[in-house]
Design a protein around this motif. Structure first.
Motif, PDB file in Angstrom:
ATOM      1  N   ARG A 277     -33.630  32.767  24.913  1.00  0.00           N
ATOM      2  CA  ARG A 277     -34.432  32.055  23.910  1.00  0.00           C
ATOM      3  C   ARG A 277     -33.906  30.640  23.694  1.00  0.00           C
TER       4      ARG A 277
ATOM      5  N   GLU B 296     -36.003  27.265  23.905  1.00  0.00           N
ATOM      6  CA  GLU B 296     -36.161  26.343  22.778  1.00  0.00           C
ATOM      7  C   GLU B 296     -35.653  24.938  23.119  1.00  0.00           C
TER       8      GLU B 296
ATOM      9  N   HIS C 257     -37.941  21.757  22.813  1.00  0.00           N
ATOM     10  CA  HIS C 257     -37.420  20.603  22.053  1.00  0.00           C
ATOM     11  C   HIS C 257     -37.609  19.310  22.866  1.00  0.00           C
TER      12      HIS C 257
ATOM     13  N   ARG D  43     -38.925  25.595  17.800  1.00  0.00           N
ATOM     14  CA  ARG D  43     -38.655  27.032  17.731  1.00  0.00           C
ATOM     15  C   ARG D  43     -39.908  27.857  17.981  1.00  0.00           C
TER      16      ARG D  43
END
Ligand SMILES: Cc1cc2nc3c(=O)[nH]c(=O)nc-3n(C[C@H](O)[C@H](O)[C@H](O)COP(=O)(O)O)c2cc1C
Length: 208
Positions: free
Chosen positions: A32, A36, A40, A89
């Motif tokens: 994860r 992310e 980002h 997220r």
């Protein structure tokens, strides 16, 4: 062929020179945190308070979603997730997306849509872009052009960030718009613009 503008001191140059499309993945799940980081870089908040990819008039008409197929975190069940893009997220689970159904939306037989660990979705609010730039070119084409330019910047950030996480990826933009929208519950004013498949390269050296 040796690069003509070699700049061995630059990490970014080295990353750009290694960028290529990866369509063969192992069946490994991805982390994860790695996902992310990629999100980002694509659309997260920048150090200067905007976003990590540019947007005409800072309008930000793009929205990101993720189709999770294999994530190293049991609490994230496979399916479609909204992405909280300024935070980078994973947001709310939206619905189940069978991998074969995603592949069936492609115009070619892009099996990598089914085999990828995660498929990121770039969607756009074309209506907002058309309206905002209507005085620049009233037929709406200026707003549409900006959406496509911005999508290119986001995809390139995604691709380089994917490589930086030792993962591989490929853009898929050849899909049936209506079928993909229906599968992903994308309703007006949102329309899909591009998909980006991500996975651990089947051949580790292929991703590096
Ligand atoms: C706008 C765009 C659309 C693309 N659509 C697809 C696609 O639908 N399926 C696919 O397998 N690759 C797709 N690609 C990836 C290209 O095939 C790939 O970038 C090209 O073959 C060059 O290879 P490289 O990325 O390894 O340098 C697309 C690339 C771009 C920029």
């Amino acid at each position: 062929m040796a690069p003509r503008m070699a700049d061995p001191g630059s990490t970014l140059t080295a990353l750009i020179e290694r960028r290529h499309s990866v369509r063969e993945y192992s069946d490994a799940a991805i982390d994860r945190v790695a996902l992310e980081r990629i999100v980002h870089c694509a659309q997260g908040g920048s150090a200067l308070g905007k976003r990590n990819a540019p947007s005409a008039h800072a309008l930000y008409p793009l929205r990101l979603f993720a189709v999770i197929q294999r994530l190293n975190e049991p609490e994230y069940a496979p399916g479609l997730y909204a992405l909280d893009t300024p935070e980078g997220r994973l947001g709310e689970w939206v619905k189940t997306v069978p991998p074969e159904a995603l592949r069936a939306t492609a115009l070619a037989d892009d099996v990598w849509l089914e085999l990828a660990a995660v498929v990121l979705v770039v969607a756009a609010d074309y209506a907002a872009a058309r309206a905002h730039f209507a005085d620049h070119q009233p037929d709406g084409r200026r707003g549409e052009r900006y959406v496509h330019i911005e999508t290119g910047a986001v995809l390139q950030n995604m691709h380089l960030a994917t490589l930086a996480q030792d993962l591989g990826g490929v853009i898929v933009a050849g899909f049936d718009d209506a079928r993909l929208s229906s599968l992903l519950n994308l309703h007006a004013p949102l329309q899909p613009v591009a998909l980006f498949c991500i996975g651990a390269p089947a051949e580790p050296s292929a991703g590096l």
